[in-house]
Design an enzyme around this catalytic site. Sequence first.
Site, mmCIF file in Angstrom:
data_model
loop_
_atom_site.group_PDB
_atom_site.id
_atom_site.type_symbol
_atom_site.label_atom_id
_atom_site.label_comp_id
_atom_site.label_asym_id
_atom_site.label_seq_id
_atom_site.Cartn_x
_atom_site.Cartn_y
_atom_site.Cartn_z
ATOM 1 N N ARG A 90 0.845 -1.206 0.000
ATOM 2 C CA ARG A 90 0.000 0.000 0.000
ATOM 3 C C ARG A 90 0.869 1.241 0.000
ATOM 4 O O ARG A 90 1.982 1.224 0.531
ATOM 5 C CB ARG A 90 -0.841 0.047 1.264
ATOM 6 N N LEU A 92 1.531 4.582 1.781
ATOM 7 C CA LEU A 92 1.268 5.003 3.162
ATOM 8 C C LEU A 92 0.879 6.474 3.223
ATOM 9 O O LEU A 92 1.296 7.284 2.381
ATOM 10 C CB LEU A 92 2.515 4.761 4.019
ATOM 11 N N HIS A 108 12.999 -3.125 -2.457
ATOM 12 C CA HIS A 108 12.319 -3.150 -3.759
ATOM 13 C C HIS A 108 13.171 -3.960 -4.738
ATOM 14 O O HIS A 108 14.387 -3.770 -4.794
ATOM 15 C CB HIS A 108 12.137 -1.719 -4.275
HETATM 16 C C1 GRF Z 1 9.747 -8.575 -2.420
HETATM 17 O O1 GRF Z 1 10.203 -8.829 -3.723
HETATM 18 C C2 GRF Z 1 10.020 -7.151 -2.017
HETATM 19 O O2 GRF Z 1 11.202 -6.644 -2.576
HETATM 20 C C3 GRF Z 1 8.832 -6.421 -2.600
HETATM 21 O O3 GRF Z 1 7.747 -7.288 -2.394
HETATM 22 C C4 GRF Z 1 8.220 -8.630 -2.336
HETATM 23 C C5 GRF Z 1 7.767 -9.182 -1.021
HETATM 24 O O4 GRF Z 1 8.071 -10.542 -0.871
HETATM 25 N N1 GRF Z 1 8.686 -5.119 -2.009
HETATM 26 P P1 GRF Z 1 7.998 -11.214 0.554
HETATM 27 O O5 GRF Z 1 6.568 -10.969 1.077
HETATM 28 O O6 GRF Z 1 9.012 -10.587 1.433
HETATM 29 O O7 GRF Z 1 8.237 -12.661 0.300
#
Ligand code: GRF
Length: 226
Positions: A90, A92, A108
């Site tokens: 989301r 924020l 990310h």
């Molecule tokens: C990961 O690839 C993270 O970088 C992105 O969302 C994904 C989350 O995966 N923001 P998880 O829930 O930690 O397995």
Amino acid sequence: MPRLRLGVLISGRGSNLQALIDACADPAYPAEIVSVISDRAEAPGLAIAAAAGISGVAIRHRDRPAFASEASALLREQRAGLVCLAGFMRVLDTAFVEAWQDKMVNIHPSLLPAFPGLHPQRQALAAGVRFSGCTVHFVRPEVDAGPIIAQAVVPIRPGDDEARLAARILAVEHRLYPLAVRLIAEGRVRVVADTVEIDGWQAPTITVLNPVEPPGERLAATLASL
Ligand code: GRF
């Protein structure tokens, strides 16, 4: 030195949460997770928190300010010192982001500022870049923006598809996030003019080409650089 108290916000799978839990299991690691908050009651990450004996709470997302005020209350109650977004899907509330300025981080799966937003691995493949990777950064109100703390590079391979690339990047995320949190917890990370300075920062010495050079050219380049 007291361990840095982490609040982790999730929406789903929770594999980065698991990586942070694993890191915190080492008594020498300078942080501990005190709260896990999900905007979805069915997020598998909540079961991961429960299995580790960490208090996990689902806050239904009615609107941004309401979610932010409930999350703030929980984080304050648990005396969190750093908020880690780990697959929190989301945008924020801006006031919440500003309240946690330089005390909230996100991971990310791209080399930001390239490919923010949804499906960054798909974006990387469509752009034809030869390297992608992942980034840990301080959070600012714009999506996937803010001072960069740490990055890891993952080469694109011939025949890669989104799932294969995402899996290789994810494996590296699980190393990068605990590293970045460790540096913050050790008090080595400062934001200066919207970039990050790290005390005792060591960069890798290698340079990687993609595609790789034929062995002869590589040897010549190595000898030339000596
Ligand atoms: C990961 O690839 C993270 O970088 C992105 O969302 C994904 C989350 O995966 N923001 P998880 O829930 O930690 O397995």
